[in-house]
Motif scaffolding. Structure first.
Motif, PDB file in Angstrom:
ATOM      1  N   LYS A  27       0.823  -1.207   0.000  1.00  0.00           N
ATOM      2  CA  LYS A  27       0.000   0.000   0.000  1.00  0.00           C
ATOM      3  C   LYS A  27       0.859   1.261   0.000  1.00  0.00           C
ATOM      4  CE  LYS A  27      -4.113  -1.846  -0.010  1.00  0.00           C
ATOM      5  NZ  LYS A  27      -5.010  -1.674  -1.183  1.00  0.00           N
ATOM      6  N   GLN A  28       1.979   1.233   0.732  1.00  0.00           N
ATOM      7  CA  GLN A  28       2.822   2.424   0.743  1.00  0.00           C
ATOM      8  C   GLN A  28       3.424   2.661  -0.636  1.00  0.00           C
ATOM      9  OE1 GLN A  28       4.883   3.493   4.262  1.00  0.00           O
ATOM     10  NE2 GLN A  28       6.689   4.248   3.188  1.00  0.00           N
ATOM     11  N   ALA A  29       3.753   1.579  -1.355  1.00  0.00           N
ATOM     12  CA  ALA A  29       4.281   1.734  -2.711  1.00  0.00           C
ATOM     13  C   ALA A  29       3.257   2.387  -3.628  1.00  0.00           C
ATOM     14  CB  ALA A  29       4.705   0.375  -3.258  1.00  0.00           C
ATOM     15  N   VAL A  30       1.987   2.010  -3.482  1.00  0.00           N
ATOM     16  CA  VAL A  30       0.923   2.602  -4.289  1.00  0.00           C
ATOM     17  C   VAL A  30       0.804   4.098  -4.007  1.00  0.00           C
ATOM     18  CG1 VAL A  30      -1.584   2.657  -4.643  1.00  0.00           C
ATOM     19  CG2 VAL A  30      -0.384   0.460  -4.550  1.00  0.00           C
ATOM     20  N   LEU A  31       0.828   4.462  -2.724  1.00  0.00           N
ATOM     21  CA  LEU A  31       0.702   5.868  -2.357  1.00  0.00           C
ATOM     22  C   LEU A  31       1.910   6.683  -2.810  1.00  0.00           C
ATOM     23  CD1 LEU A  31      -0.750   5.440   1.241  1.00  0.00           C
ATOM     24  CD2 LEU A  31      -1.992   6.154  -0.809  1.00  0.00           C
ATOM     25  N   ALA A  32       3.092   6.098  -2.699  1.00  0.00           N
ATOM     26  CA  ALA A  32       4.294   6.806  -3.139  1.00  0.00           C
ATOM     27  C   ALA A  32       4.263   7.045  -4.646  1.00  0.00           C
ATOM     28  CB  ALA A  32       5.536   6.014  -2.746  1.00  0.00           C
ATOM     29  N   LYS A  33       3.849   6.042  -5.402  1.00  0.00           N
ATOM     30  CA  LYS A  33       3.772   6.181  -6.857  1.00  0.00           C
ATOM     31  C   LYS A  33       2.794   7.267  -7.258  1.00  0.00           C
ATOM     32  CE  LYS A  33       3.025   3.496 -11.073  1.00  0.00           C
ATOM     33  NZ  LYS A  33       2.697   2.141 -11.627  1.00  0.00           N
ATOM     34  N   ALA A  34       1.719   7.417  -6.459  1.00  0.00           N
ATOM     35  CA  ALA A  34       0.701   8.426  -6.752  1.00  0.00           C
ATOM     36  C   ALA A  34       1.101   9.820  -6.281  1.00  0.00           C
ATOM     37  CB  ALA A  34      -0.619   8.022  -6.113  1.00  0.00           C
ATOM     38  N   GLY A  35       2.256   9.938  -5.645  1.00  0.00           N
ATOM     39  CA  GLY A  35       2.723  11.251  -5.198  1.00  0.00           C
ATOM     40  C   GLY A  35       2.239  11.661  -3.833  1.00  0.00           C
ATOM     41  N   GLY A  36       1.738  10.717  -3.031  1.00  0.00           N
ATOM     42  CA  GLY A  36       1.292  11.051  -1.686  1.00  0.00           C
ATOM     43  C   GLY A  36       2.445  11.513  -0.806  1.00  0.00           C
TER      44      GLY A  36
END
Length: 206
Positions: free
Chosen positions: A75-84
């Motif tokens: 989940k953190q990888a998804v958020l990082a990729k989205a620019g969170g």
């Protein structure tokens, strides 16, 4: 200051409580298993991961409140990729040396201690009352459970889980994704992808 937490779990509640004590003005949960409108304790659950990604710009910070090391990493990888804006949450009663480092998305809870020259990776959990002594290296998405103690120079690989009240001797290395059982006493190096239990800790037979 508005914080989003992905994962409406008990662990998420502790993050939310610490965040409010740090001065975050509002906390909103998102969780794939919940069907809003619902609440997680006093906090609103607004939607799932997709909903959070659509609203990321509305939040000053985001953190993953999921206890599973593997899922937290995903989940953190998804958020990082989205620019969170992945933030670390350190409870005001925790004692963290200014000479220690805490990675993005990591959390340090009440009465925990992180001593000088220790390095905490990204997305890690240092739970309530845990002690990370000087010069320890904690891998990404590791979890040190309540009241566990790592003596000086211990090194944990990514996604290691240290059970509550476990103790790890100084200069010990524990390999990636291994689990140390509750109350175990680790006196020798531990390889990757194994579970050790007991005092002294030994690999659990299947």
């Amino acid at each position: 200051m508005h914080l989003a937490i992905l994962g409406a779990s008990g662990h998420g509640k502790v993050i939310a409580d610490a965040a409010e004590q740090l001065g975050w003005h509002s906390v909103t949960f998102f969780d794939d298993a919940w069907h809003p409108p619902e609440v997680n304790g006093p906090w609103e659950v607004r939607g799932d991961t997709k909903a959070l990604l659509e609203k990321l710009s509305a939040f000053n910070g985001v953190v993953v409140g999921i206890g599973s090391n593997r899922i937290r990493a995903e989940k953190q990888a998804v958020l990082a990729k989205a620019g969170g804006n992945l933030v670390s949450i350190v409870h005001p009663s925790a004692v963290v040396s200014p000479y220690a480092s805490i990675g993005a998305g990591s959390v340090v809870f009440a009465n925990a201690v992180v001593n000088p020259c220790s390095m905490i990776g990204i997305g890690a959990i240092v739970n309530t009352g845990a002690v990370v002594e000087h010069d320890c290296v904690i891998g990404d998405f590791a979890h040190i459970s309540p009241n566990a103690v790592l003596a000086g120079g211990a090194a944990l690989g990514d996604e290691v889980w240290i059970g509550a009240c476990a103790s790890v001797r100084q200069m010990i290395t524990i390999g990636r994704a291994s689990i140390v059982g509750m109350g175990a006493v680790v006196t020798k190096d531990v390889g990757s992808d194994v579970t050790v239990v007991g005092s002294p800790a030994r690999i659990r037979s299947s």
